[in-house]
Write a protein that holds these residues in place. Sequence first.
Motif, PDB file in Angstrom:
ATOM      1  N   MET A  17       0.835  -1.211   0.000  1.00 43.05           N
ATOM      2  CA  MET A  17       0.000   0.000   0.000  1.00 43.05           C
ATOM      3  C   MET A  17       0.865   1.253   0.000  1.00 43.05           C
ATOM      4  O   MET A  17       0.536   2.234  -0.656  1.00 43.05           O
ATOM      5  N   ALA A  18       1.985   1.217   0.712  1.00 39.85           N
ATOM      6  CA  ALA A  18       2.899   2.357   0.685  1.00 39.85           C
ATOM      7  C   ALA A  18       3.467   2.530  -0.724  1.00 39.85           C
ATOM      8  O   ALA A  18       3.687   3.653  -1.183  1.00 39.85           O
ATOM      9  N   GLY A  19       3.664   1.426  -1.419  1.00 40.86           N
ATOM     10  CA  GLY A  19       4.161   1.478  -2.792  1.00 40.86           C
ATOM     11  C   GLY A  19       3.188   2.115  -3.766  1.00 40.86           C
ATOM     12  O   GLY A  19       3.588   2.550  -4.836  1.00 40.86           O
ATOM     13  N   ALA A  20       1.919   2.180  -3.398  1.00 44.26           N
ATOM     14  CA  ALA A  20       0.944   2.867  -4.250  1.00 44.26           C
ATOM     15  C   ALA A  20       1.234   4.360  -4.288  1.00 44.26           C
ATOM     16  O   ALA A  20       0.939   5.035  -5.261  1.00 44.26           O
ATOM     17  N   ILE A  21       1.825   4.858  -3.222  1.00 43.37           N
ATOM     18  CA  ILE A  21       2.118   6.287  -3.127  1.00 43.37           C
ATOM     19  C   ILE A  21       3.588   6.559  -3.432  1.00 43.37           C
ATOM     20  O   ILE A  21       3.916   7.520  -4.115  1.00 43.37           O
ATOM     21  N   TYR A  22       4.466   5.710  -2.948  1.00 43.32           N
ATOM     22  CA  TYR A  22       5.899   5.911  -3.111  1.00 43.32           C
ATOM     23  C   TYR A  22       6.415   4.929  -4.156  1.00 43.32           C
ATOM     24  O   TYR A  22       6.509   3.730  -3.881  1.00 43.32           O
ATOM     25  N   PRO A  23       6.716   5.389  -5.369  1.00 42.56           N
ATOM     26  CA  PRO A  23       6.971   4.478  -6.486  1.00 42.56           C
ATOM     27  C   PRO A  23       8.226   3.614  -6.384  1.00 42.56           C
ATOM     28  O   PRO A  23       8.375   2.674  -7.142  1.00 42.56           O
ATOM     29  N   ILE A  24       9.102   3.897  -5.449  1.00 45.40           N
ATOM     30  CA  ILE A  24      10.315   3.103  -5.317  1.00 45.40           C
ATOM     31  C   ILE A  24      10.010   1.745  -4.666  1.00 45.40           C
ATOM     32  O   ILE A  24      10.678   0.762  -4.928  1.00 45.40           O
ATOM     33  N   LEU A  25       8.976   1.692  -3.835  1.00 48.03           N
ATOM     34  CA  LEU A  25       8.593   0.443  -3.178  1.00 48.03           C
ATOM     35  C   LEU A  25       7.892  -0.470  -4.184  1.00 48.03           C
ATOM     36  O   LEU A  25       7.261   0.006  -5.117  1.00 48.03           O
ATOM     37  N   PRO A  26       7.966  -1.787  -3.976  1.00 49.26           N
ATOM     38  CA  PRO A  26       7.452  -2.715  -4.975  1.00 49.26           C
ATOM     39  C   PRO A  26       5.932  -2.755  -5.131  1.00 49.26           C
ATOM     40  O   PRO A  26       5.433  -3.377  -6.052  1.00 49.26           O
ATOM     41  N   GLY A  27       5.185  -2.123  -4.265  1.00 50.70           N
ATOM     42  CA  GLY A  27       3.734  -2.006  -4.411  1.00 50.70           C
ATOM     43  C   GLY A  27       3.009  -3.305  -4.624  1.00 50.70           C
ATOM     44  O   GLY A  27       2.994  -4.181  -3.764  1.00 50.70           O
ATOM     45  N   VAL A  28       2.403  -3.435  -5.792  1.00 47.23           N
ATOM     46  CA  VAL A  28       1.559  -4.582  -6.082  1.00 47.23           C
ATOM     47  C   VAL A  28       2.332  -5.900  -6.011  1.00 47.23           C
ATOM     48  O   VAL A  28       1.766  -6.925  -5.638  1.00 47.23           O
ATOM     49  N   LEU A  29       3.612  -5.877  -6.318  1.00 46.29           N
ATOM     50  CA  LEU A  29       4.397  -7.113  -6.222  1.00 46.29           C
ATOM     51  C   LEU A  29       4.516  -7.581  -4.775  1.00 46.29           C
ATOM     52  O   LEU A  29       4.527  -8.787  -4.512  1.00 46.29           O
ATOM     53  N   ALA A  30       4.600  -6.656  -3.839  1.00 47.77           N
ATOM     54  CA  ALA A  30       4.649  -7.029  -2.423  1.00 47.77           C
ATOM     55  C   ALA A  30       3.340  -7.696  -2.011  1.00 47.77           C
ATOM     56  O   ALA A  30       3.342  -8.697  -1.282  1.00 47.77           O
ATOM     57  N   ILE A  31       2.230  -7.153  -2.483  1.00 46.02           N
ATOM     58  CA  ILE A  31       0.926  -7.742  -2.154  1.00 46.02           C
ATOM     59  C   ILE A  31       0.809  -9.136  -2.784  1.00 46.02           C
ATOM     60  O   ILE A  31       0.372 -10.092  -2.141  1.00 46.02           O
ATOM     61  N   TYR A  32       1.214  -9.249  -4.030  1.00 48.76           N
ATOM     62  CA  TYR A  32       1.156 -10.540  -4.722  1.00 48.76           C
ATOM     63  C   TYR A  32       2.054 -11.562  -4.019  1.00 48.76           C
ATOM     64  O   TYR A  32       1.670 -12.718  -3.840  1.00 48.76           O
ATOM     65  N   PHE A  33       3.241 -11.130  -3.607  1.00 50.44           N
ATOM     66  CA  PHE A  33       4.157 -12.025  -2.888  1.00 50.44           C
ATOM     67  C   PHE A  33       3.549 -12.448  -1.544  1.00 50.44           C
ATOM     68  O   PHE A  33       3.753 -13.592  -1.103  1.00 50.44           O
ATOM     69  N   ALA A  34       2.789 -11.563  -0.903  1.00 47.96           N
ATOM     70  CA  ALA A  34       2.138 -11.904   0.369  1.00 47.96           C
ATOM     71  C   ALA A  34       1.196 -13.088   0.195  1.00 47.96           C
ATOM     72  O   ALA A  34       1.033 -13.901   1.117  1.00 47.96           O
TER      73      ALA A  34
END
Length: 159
Positions: A17-34
């Motif tokens: 969710m933080a990656g949705a705002i901060y583009p350096i974080l993996p965002g959706v990939l982190a959720i998918y990996f979860a």
Amino acid sequence: MDILGWFIVIALFVIGMAGAIYPILPGVLAIYFALFVYGWFFSFADYTLWFWIIQTLILVVLFIADYAVNAWGVKKLGGSKASIWGSTIGLIIGPFVIPAFGLIIGPFLGALIGEMLTGSSPGKSLKVGMGSVLGLFSSVLVKVILQLAMIIIFFIWVI
């Protein structure tokens, strides 16, 4: 082990969710990996083929939307390819150069500079820069909604 498993899953959701705002974080990939972390710690039995189809479809839509929505904001206000590239570069380096406001100023300045390099007037370049900010906010909104949908679907499926 259960506590560790849930801790990692929740941490990945937060990073996502933080990656949705901060583009350096993996965002959706982190959720998918979860989703995989949950399966490894607990069980993949809770997931069906439809679960994976839905989650993967959202993942693909997010990848496409992430780039398309930002480019749309620039193009909507008459931006060139140079301003789209500038906006993207500004989105990536802006937060590092100007930590507090770089996420907004970076794409704006990148699009503005990119458009000015093509010979556009300062007025048009400013308008295109504003389009990059519009695209950024639209992209963030789309990412937040779709990533929340992924998390909600996960909890509905496993509970």
